[in-house]
Design an enzyme around this catalytic site. Structure first.
Site, PDB file in Angstrom:
ATOM      1  N   GLU A  89      13.969  28.073  -2.397  1.00 19.22           N
ATOM      2  CA  GLU A  89      15.285  27.636  -2.875  1.00 19.22           C
ATOM      3  C   GLU A  89      15.636  26.255  -2.320  1.00 19.22           C
ATOM      4  OE1 GLU A  89      16.488  29.093  -5.303  1.00 19.22           O
ATOM      5  OE2 GLU A  89      16.055  31.217  -5.161  1.00 19.22           O
TER       6      GLU A  89
ATOM      7  N   GLU B 223      21.599  26.594  -5.533  1.00 16.82           N
ATOM      8  CA  GLU B 223      20.406  26.679  -4.693  1.00 16.82           C
ATOM      9  C   GLU B 223      20.717  26.715  -3.198  1.00 16.82           C
ATOM     10  OE1 GLU B 223      17.767  27.480  -6.082  1.00 16.82           O
ATOM     11  OE2 GLU B 223      17.889  26.742  -8.127  1.00 16.82           O
TER      12      GLU B 223
ATOM     13  N   GLU C 138      13.669  31.485 -11.136  1.00 16.03           N
ATOM     14  CA  GLU C 138      14.743  32.460 -10.875  1.00 16.03           C
ATOM     15  C   GLU C 138      14.348  33.831 -11.408  1.00 16.03           C
ATOM     16  OE1 GLU C 138      16.878  31.415  -8.851  1.00 16.03           O
ATOM     17  OE2 GLU C 138      16.854  29.272  -9.179  1.00 16.03           O
TER      18      GLU C 138
ATOM     19  N   HIS D 140      11.855  35.318  -8.979  1.00 15.95           N
ATOM     20  CA  HIS D 140      12.542  35.769  -7.762  1.00 15.95           C
ATOM     21  C   HIS D 140      13.269  37.090  -8.008  1.00 15.95           C
ATOM     22  CE1 HIS D 140      12.791  31.344  -6.237  1.00 15.95           C
ATOM     23  NE2 HIS D 140      11.564  31.815  -6.225  1.00 15.95           N
TER      24      HIS D 140
ATOM     25  N   GLU E 277      20.079  35.639  -8.390  1.00 20.97           N
ATOM     26  CA  GLU E 277      18.991  35.056  -9.183  1.00 20.97           C
ATOM     27  C   GLU E 277      19.305  35.108 -10.675  1.00 20.97           C
ATOM     28  OE1 GLU E 277      16.329  33.404  -8.029  1.00 20.97           O
ATOM     29  OE2 GLU E 277      17.032  33.724  -5.992  1.00 20.97           O
TER      30      GLU E 277
ATOM     31  N   HIS F  64      14.060  23.892  -4.545  1.00 19.29           N
ATOM     32  CA  HIS F  64      14.840  23.760  -5.779  1.00 19.29           C
ATOM     33  C   HIS F  64      16.057  22.859  -5.552  1.00 19.29           C
ATOM     34  CE1 HIS F  64      13.167  27.878  -7.308  1.00 19.29           C
ATOM     35  NE2 HIS F  64      12.228  26.956  -7.141  1.00 19.29           N
TER      36      HIS F  64
END
Length: 189
Positions: free
Chosen positions: A64, A35, A165, A168, A135, A67
């Site tokens: 991110e 991340e 992910e 993204h 990702e 995360h």
């Protein structure tokens, strides 16, 4: 630029002390495909990306960091009640010697985070393909982490991260197609 809400993006729960799983989660904290690398990659690349996708890189880069905070919370919760013997048994004794129970940006194998993990080519299409790959690698890692734990509470948080992910990656793919269409229009004129 940011407004900080004093809560995690998604609740983090663990059902037991598990220093070994905490060690594995460090891969997503300070590993090459983790991340921190993702957040810094996207927030850096936005300076040389076309205006129409700057917001996408800013949004995902910011997420991110959220995360990263979730992974840190997981690691903390998995180790907070661990004895030194449990830390040793999990293979975290090298970490303990240098950092006690503090988090440190490193991979699961103990390699410290480095800027060589991220790329900024300056070519928007190349950078976005790099982002898609990042990702997809993170998605795969989250799946493998899910496979390695029987803690359903922890799995819940990891599944949330895995799904983000995927989202993204899809958004970056959309951005690639938008930029390719723009390039094609410019060639026609």
């Amino acid at each position: 630029m940011w407004i900080y809400e004093k809560k995690l993006q998604y609740p983090v729960r663990v059902s037991k002390c598990d220093p070994h799983m905490a060690k594995l989660l460090l891969e997503q904290y300070g590993g090459a495909d983790g991340e921190l690398a993702a957040a810094l990659r996207y927030l850096n690349q936005r300076y040389t990306i076309p205006d129409k996708v700057i917001g996408l890189l800013t949004d995902i880069g910011t997420e991110e960091f959220a995360h990263l905070e979730m992974i840190a919370t997981m690691v903390y919760k998995l180790t907070k009640d661990a004895t030194v013997d449990q830390i040793k048994a999990a293979g975290l004794d090298d970490h303990y010697v240098s950092h006690d129970r503090a988090l440190f940006y490193q991979s699961a194998s103990g390699v410290p985070w480095t800027a060589t993990y991220i790329q900024a080519k300056g070519d928007p299409i190349a950078d976005l393909y790099e982002d898609i790959a990042a990702e997809e690698k993170a998605r795969a890692t989250y799946q493998w982490l899910i496979d390695l734990t029987d803690d359903v509470d922890l799995q819940d948080g990891l599944k949330f991260l895995r799904e983000r992910e995927i989202v993204h990656s899809l958004r970056f793919r959309e951005a690639v197609e938008m930029l390719k269409e723009d390039q094609e229009r410019q060639r026609v004129f």
